[in-house]
Design an enzyme around this catalytic site. Structure first.
Site, short mmCIF file in Angstrom:
data_model
loop_
_atom_site.label_atom_id
_atom_site.label_comp_id
_atom_site.label_asym_id
_atom_site.label_seq_id
_atom_site.Cartn_x
_atom_site.Cartn_y
_atom_site.Cartn_z
N ARG A 34 22.03 20.99 43.20
CA ARG A 34 23.17 20.28 42.62
C ARG A 34 24.49 20.94 43.02
O ARG A 34 24.53 22.10 43.43
CB ARG A 34 23.08 20.25 41.09
CG ARG A 34 23.13 21.63 40.42
CD ARG A 34 24.49 22.06 39.94
NE ARG A 34 24.54 23.45 39.50
CZ ARG A 34 24.92 24.46 40.25
NH1 ARG A 34 25.28 24.26 41.51
NH2 ARG A 34 24.96 25.69 39.78
N GLU A 40 32.56 24.66 34.28
CA GLU A 40 31.84 25.87 34.72
C GLU A 40 31.77 26.90 33.60
O GLU A 40 32.76 27.18 32.94
CB GLU A 40 32.57 26.44 35.94
CG GLU A 40 31.66 26.96 37.00
CD GLU A 40 30.79 25.87 37.64
OE1 GLU A 40 29.63 25.74 37.19
OE2 GLU A 40 31.25 25.21 38.57
N HIS A 41 30.57 27.43 33.42
CA HIS A 41 30.28 28.41 32.37
C HIS A 41 30.52 27.80 30.98
O HIS A 41 30.90 28.50 30.04
CB HIS A 41 31.09 29.69 32.57
CG HIS A 41 30.60 30.48 33.76
ND1 HIS A 41 29.54 31.34 33.69
CD2 HIS A 41 31.01 30.48 35.05
CE1 HIS A 41 29.31 31.86 34.89
NE2 HIS A 41 30.19 31.35 35.74
N ASP A 43 28.03 25.38 29.91
CA ASP A 43 26.73 24.86 29.42
C ASP A 43 26.11 25.75 28.36
O ASP A 43 25.62 25.28 27.34
CB ASP A 43 25.76 24.55 30.58
CG ASP A 43 25.39 25.73 31.47
OD1 ASP A 43 26.01 26.82 31.34
OD2 ASP A 43 24.48 25.57 32.31
N GLY A 133 20.46 31.09 47.33
CA GLY A 133 21.55 31.96 46.89
C GLY A 133 22.93 31.42 47.21
O GLY A 133 23.90 32.17 47.19
N SER A 137 21.86 25.79 43.28
CA SER A 137 20.67 25.64 42.41
C SER A 137 19.36 25.54 43.15
O SER A 137 18.51 24.69 42.85
CB SER A 137 20.81 24.41 41.51
OG SER A 137 21.66 24.70 40.49
N SER A 138 19.17 26.42 44.10
CA SER A 138 17.88 26.44 44.78
C SER A 138 16.76 26.77 43.78
O SER A 138 15.67 26.21 43.85
CB SER A 138 17.90 27.44 45.93
OG SER A 138 18.33 28.70 45.48
N ASP A 183 21.63 23.10 35.46
CA ASP A 183 21.00 22.93 36.77
C ASP A 183 19.67 22.19 36.67
O ASP A 183 19.38 21.28 37.45
CB ASP A 183 20.79 24.30 37.43
CG ASP A 183 22.09 25.08 37.55
OD1 ASP A 183 23.16 24.50 37.29
OD2 ASP A 183 22.04 26.28 37.88
N TYR A 233 26.68 37.71 34.86
CA TYR A 233 26.37 36.46 34.15
C TYR A 233 25.96 36.72 32.69
O TYR A 233 26.57 36.17 31.77
CB TYR A 233 25.30 35.67 34.91
CG TYR A 233 25.07 34.28 34.39
CD1 TYR A 233 25.79 33.18 34.87
CD2 TYR A 233 24.15 34.04 33.38
CE1 TYR A 233 25.58 31.90 34.38
CE2 TYR A 233 23.95 32.76 32.87
CZ TYR A 233 24.65 31.71 33.38
OH TYR A 233 24.45 30.44 32.88
C1 GAF Z 1 24.62 29.05 36.94
C2 GAF Z 1 23.74 28.77 35.73
F1 GAF Z 1 22.43 28.66 36.12
C3 GAF Z 1 24.18 27.51 35.00
O1 GAF Z 1 23.43 27.32 33.83
C4 GAF Z 1 25.67 27.56 34.66
O2 GAF Z 1 25.93 28.43 33.58
C5 GAF Z 1 26.50 27.97 35.90
O3 GAF Z 1 25.98 29.14 36.52
C6 GAF Z 1 27.94 28.19 35.57
O4 GAF Z 1 28.53 27.01 35.15
O5 GAF Z 1 24.46 28.03 37.88
#
Ligand code: GAF
Length: 389
Positions: A34, A40-41, A43, A133, A137-138, A183, A233
């Site tokens: 995806r 972003e950040h 979810d 990487g 979203s591999s 993802d 993260y």
């Molecule tokens: C990575 C995480 F796997 C997602 O869940 C999300 O938090 C993203 O970072 C940041 O938006 O892809």
């Protein structure tokens, strides 16, 4: 885009035949990577995200075996050896504990959490066109492909949200990444020609049409990955949870900027910044989805740039290479907006631009970027599916 789904399937099928006695596989499935357009950040803070699935996929081909033996071979480049794993599905699940090689952990995790039983043994080959990487979203595409494959061998009740949650769980327990749901959810639910607005609190997805011949979605891979990713993260996630707790909220989704202002004295400056990004980004994403529905690309693009700046300055998950790419991209006329996408610290940017401006944008970025970028002109694609053989 390099490597159509059929090409990946054919490659996997050939290896299956040559590795497993010349027989053809009986099942083939795929699940997409995806790109996140905005949100972003957010979810893991129960907020909104707006990703779309890519034509880049992970494919799994294989057949049930008559015993409990599992053999899987990966064709994915850049994973560590061995490329083949063999184990026996045991009652106590011991063979599904995480170990080496690490690429197999994503698979074991899904087997471990799968929602139907008894699982039969199987032989399979995994192949992917999602760059490893690259922040596309591999890993989620692998998890969802494995789940989709298992559904053909041992059907579950077909609950798609539960499927996404199991794949997320696999990532938590077997890859050690406390990721949000974005993802896996989009890899399961996506639809061609649409982005997907996900409400990560209710786990509802709303399709937003995204098909316009005058518009292009361009992904630029910085081809760098900084080693910070692993530790940063979970740290960000913890900071958000701390902020929500101090504000007396279940999550930052429930919080407003006024709440934050009121609790300023109790929060350290870093936590304050993190919460600020999340609260604004959730709101920005809802507005961006509305703008996209109206075809207001300029407005959408502006929100993308605000998102990038906030990820760079407040959330501090960008890096020099991503900032360079975004700045260079925004210099070209016809570009609506550009931002880093995914977890950060390397990986890709996503850009929304006029179709006419694509060539000159890629030329300009190649000239200005200090590294070597890879471009993908992409279109919103379908989620996980079973393929005909
Ligand atoms: C990575 C995480 F796997 C997602 O869940 C999300 O938090 C993203 O970072 C940041 O938006 O892809």
């Amino acid at each position: 885009m390099a490597g159509s789904v059929n090409d990946v399937v054919e490659e996997a099928r050939r290896l299956f035949r040559s590795s497993f006695g010349g027989l053809d596989p009986e099942v083939a499935v795929c699940a997409p990577g995806r790109v996140n357009l905005i949100g972003e950040h957010t979810d893991y803070n129960q907020g909104f995200v707006l990703p779309m699935a890519l034509p880049l996929v992970t494919v799994m081909v294989g057949s049930k075996s008559s015993d409990q033996n599992v053999s899987i071979i990966t064709l994915t480049e850049a994973v560590e050896d061995p490329r083949r794993v063999d184990f026996v599905l045991s009652e106590d699940g011991a063979s599904l504990s995480p170990g080496q090689p690490s690429w197999a952990n994503y698979i074991k995790g899904v087997l471990h959490h799968y929602r139907a039983s008894p699982l039969p043994g199987f032989r399979a080959v995994v192949a992917s066109s999602v760059p490893l990487g690259g922040g596309l979203s591999s890993s989620a595409s692998l998890e969802v492909a494995v789940y989709t494959f298992l559904q053909q061998l041992c059907p579950d009740d077909g609950d798609m949200v539960a499927k996404a949650l199991v794949c997320q769980q696999a990532e938590h327990t077997h890859a050690g990444v406390p990721c949000g749901i974005m993802d896996q959810f989009v890899s399961v639910m996506a639809k061609k020609d649409h982005a997907l607005l996900i409400d990560c609190r209710t786990l509802e997805g709303t399709l937003v049409p995204l098909k316009d011949p005058k518009l292009v979605i361009l992904i630029t891979n910085s081809n760098v990955r900084h080693s910070l990713t692993g530790s940063e993260y979970p740290t960000r996630r913890r900071q958000c949870e701390e902020a929500a707790a101090i504000l007396g909220k279940g999550s930052l989704r429930e919080a407003t900027l006024q709440d934050l202002e009121g609790a300023k004295e109790q929060l350290d400056s870093v936590t304050l910044q993190r919460a600020h990004h999340v609260i604004e980004e959730i709101e920005r994403t809802a507005r961006a989805a509305e703008a996209l529905k109206r075809g207001a690309y300029r407005e959408f693009g502006k929100l993308m740039v605000e998102s990038h700046n906030s990820l760079r300055d407040q959330y501090e998950v960008s890096c020099k290479e991503l900032d360079e790419l975004v700045s260079a991209t925004l210099e070209v006329e016809g570009v609506y907006g550009s931002r880093m996408t995914g977890g950060g610290f390397g990986g890709c940017t996503v850009t929304l631009l006029e179709a006419e401006a694509v060539e000159k944008t890629m030329e300009h970025v190649k000239e200005r970027y200090s590294g070597t970028p890879t471009f993908y002109i992409t279109t919103p694609s379908d989620g996980a599916r079973v393929l005909e053989l």
